[in-house]
Scaffold this active site. Structure first.
Site, short mmCIF file in Angstrom:
data_model
loop_
_atom_site.label_atom_id
_atom_site.label_comp_id
_atom_site.label_asym_id
_atom_site.label_seq_id
_atom_site.Cartn_x
_atom_site.Cartn_y
_atom_site.Cartn_z
N ARG A 29 0.84 -1.21 0.00
CA ARG A 29 0.00 0.00 0.00
C ARG A 29 0.86 1.25 0.00
O ARG A 29 0.58 2.21 -0.70
CB ARG A 29 -0.97 0.01 1.18
N ASN A 47 -6.59 -2.42 2.56
CA ASN A 47 -6.55 -3.86 2.77
C ASN A 47 -7.98 -4.39 2.87
O ASN A 47 -8.82 -3.79 3.53
CB ASN A 47 -5.82 -4.22 4.05
#
Length: 100
Positions: A29, A47
């Site tokens: 990320r 997520n």
């Protein structure tokens, strides 16, 4: 062509990409956020409970296409097995690019 955009790239788009593989707990990320900001995109990388990461990016089509290519490049942290994307017109509402 200075001052003009004949490519059709002027209207913002929204890329929604579900990234499958080993992409949680490996800096994926953060890496995605860094690439998106370099490309001038706004959005988020989140997520999902099933191990995927959901990337939403808004901005110029060429920049979003480039981010999608980077997600599929094999140069990401972790391991990307599959990226499933969809496109729609940009909606706005994002400030910067965040990790969630």
């Amino acid at each position: 062509m200075a001052g003009g955009d004949i490519s059709g790239d002027a209207d913002p788009v929204r890329l929604s990409a579900w990234v499958h593989g080993l992409v949680q707990g490996v800096g994926f990320r953060w890496w995605t956020r860094s690439r998106a900001l370099e490309l001038g995109l706004t959005g988020q990388a989140t997520n999902a409970a099933d191990g995927r990461v959901h990337v939403i990016a808004e901005g110029r089509r060429a920049a979003a296409d480039r981010l999608l290519a980077l997600l599929r490049s094999g140069e990401t942290p972790g391991r990307v097995d599959l990226v499933v994307e969809s496109w729609e017109p940009g909606r706005g509402g994002f400030t910067g690019f965040v990790e969630r």
